[in-house]
Structures are given as C-alpha cells and as structure tokens.
Write an enzyme that holds these catalytic residues in place. Structure first.
Site, mmCIF file in Angstrom:
data_model
loop_
_atom_site.group_PDB
_atom_site.id
_atom_site.type_symbol
_atom_site.label_atom_id
_atom_site.label_comp_id
_atom_site.label_asym_id
_atom_site.label_seq_id
_atom_site.Cartn_x
_atom_site.Cartn_y
_atom_site.Cartn_z
ATOM 1 N N CYS A 160 0.858 -1.186 0.000
ATOM 2 C CA CYS A 160 0.000 0.000 0.000
ATOM 3 C C CYS A 160 0.892 1.233 0.000
ATOM 4 O O CYS A 160 1.840 1.300 0.782
ATOM 5 C CB CYS A 160 -0.901 -0.001 1.234
ATOM 6 S SG CYS A 160 -1.994 1.428 1.298
ATOM 7 N N LEU A 161 0.573 2.196 -0.869
ATOM 8 C CA LEU A 161 1.405 3.402 -0.972
ATOM 9 C C LEU A 161 1.401 4.205 0.328
ATOM 10 O O LEU A 161 2.310 4.990 0.571
ATOM 11 C CB LEU A 161 0.930 4.278 -2.136
ATOM 12 C CG LEU A 161 1.104 3.667 -3.538
ATOM 13 C CD1 LEU A 161 0.455 4.552 -4.595
ATOM 14 C CD2 LEU A 161 2.583 3.445 -3.846
ATOM 15 N N HIS A 206 -10.131 1.265 1.516
ATOM 16 C CA HIS A 206 -9.639 2.603 1.873
ATOM 17 C C HIS A 206 -10.794 3.592 2.049
ATOM 18 O O HIS A 206 -10.744 4.462 2.917
ATOM 19 C CB HIS A 206 -8.717 3.142 0.776
ATOM 20 C CG HIS A 206 -7.280 2.744 0.910
ATOM 21 N ND1 HIS A 206 -6.514 3.062 2.012
ATOM 22 C CD2 HIS A 206 -6.457 2.078 0.065
ATOM 23 C CE1 HIS A 206 -5.278 2.589 1.829
ATOM 24 N NE2 HIS A 206 -5.218 1.983 0.667
#
Ligand code: NI
Length: 171
Positions: free
Chosen positions: A94-95, A140
């Site tokens: 995940c960034l 998210h």
C-alpha cells in the site's frame, strides 16, 4: 494534472469513512486525473482519494502489466455487489504504508458498480489481481487498511514503526 502528496499511515484521514458523490462534476474529474498521475508516479497500481487527503469515494487503478497497454480505471462511488465464494490469499502492499506487505485473504472475484468520469453507471467484474486491487481500494474508502487483517499486536507494531519514521523525517 498535478501530482499530489500521498498520506502515510498513521493518519486520521486514512481512517475516515468517505462520503458518496452521487454525481460527477469537473472538480471530481480533476481529482481523478491528479490521482492517476500521482499513482503512476509512485508507482502503484491503485490509489484511493483518502490517500491524498480527499475524503470522497473516488478510486483510480491500472493493473496492466509492464508489457501491456495502460488500462486506467476511474471509479466514483464504487460498490461491491457480488463476491465469489472462493477465497485467495496474496501479498499486498500500500502506498500509504511503505514497505509493509501483508498476506490478505479475499474473495477471488468481485462485481463492482460505479459511476465513470462522465457520471454514467458502469459495472465491472474482475478476478485475481484486479479483484484484489478493487477490494483493497474500496477498503480505503471505508477507512480500512491492509494491516487491519493482521492481529492487533502485529498491526500496533507496524503502525508505531511508521509513526516513528514519520517523526524522524519531520525533525
Ligand atoms: Ni492502499
């Protein structure tokens, strides 16, 4: 288009249930374009609006492999309307949690409804990597991160480590 800053966990904005748009206007289209540029630059295969501090139900994705043509997907108000019974476990990054990789069990295939950038209702059925990416990004929008699939102890260790490295960068 403009590249946006990606929020790093822990951050309260990554824990927010984002608001539906209901319709697509120029402002939403601009955010989607900026998100796509930000995602490609990272580089990543998916990005959700709360990761750039926009608390709306917007997602961009591109799961094409290097040798394939780019296949950008922009989703407004995406919603999972069907999940396969078959589950698959795979490793996710995940960034917003750099260098944190988590094995997550998810349905292998999903069907998702959404509005495209013109506000037209669309439906996509995906399996494998694309289905995983859709589910990760929609998580998210509900304030859910891949570390939430770990035990509370493991999650705590990871988030404290990220918090510390964030503070070091600010000093
Ligand atoms: Ni993510």
């Amino acid at each position: 288009m403009a590249k946006l800053d990606i929020l790093i966990a822990p951050d309260r904005r990554l824990r927010t249930r984002c608001a539906r748009l209901g319709a697509v206007d120029d402002a939403a289209r601009r955010v989607l374009d900026d998100m796509l540029e930000t995602m490609y630059a990272a580089p990543g295969i998916g990005l959700a609006a709360p990761q750039v501090g926009v608390l709306k139900r917007l997602v961009v994705m591109d799961c094409a492999r290097n040798e394939e043509e780019p296949a950008p997907l922009k989703l407004v108000d995406p919603e999972i309307v069907w999940r396969s019974e078959a589950l698959v476990t795979d490793n996710e990054g995940c960034l917003s949690l750099p260098e944190v990789y988590v094995d997550v069990e998810r349905p292998d295939a999903v069907r998702v409804t959404y509005l495209d950038e013109h506000g037209t209702p669309q439906e996509v059925e995906a399996e494998g990597l694309r289905a995983r990416c859709l589910q990760h990004e929609i998580d998210h929008l509900n304030g859910v991160l891949h570390v939430d699939y770990l035990s509370a102890v493991k999650r705590g260790v990871i988030l404290r480590r990220l918090e510390k490295s964030k503070r070091r960068k600010q000093d």
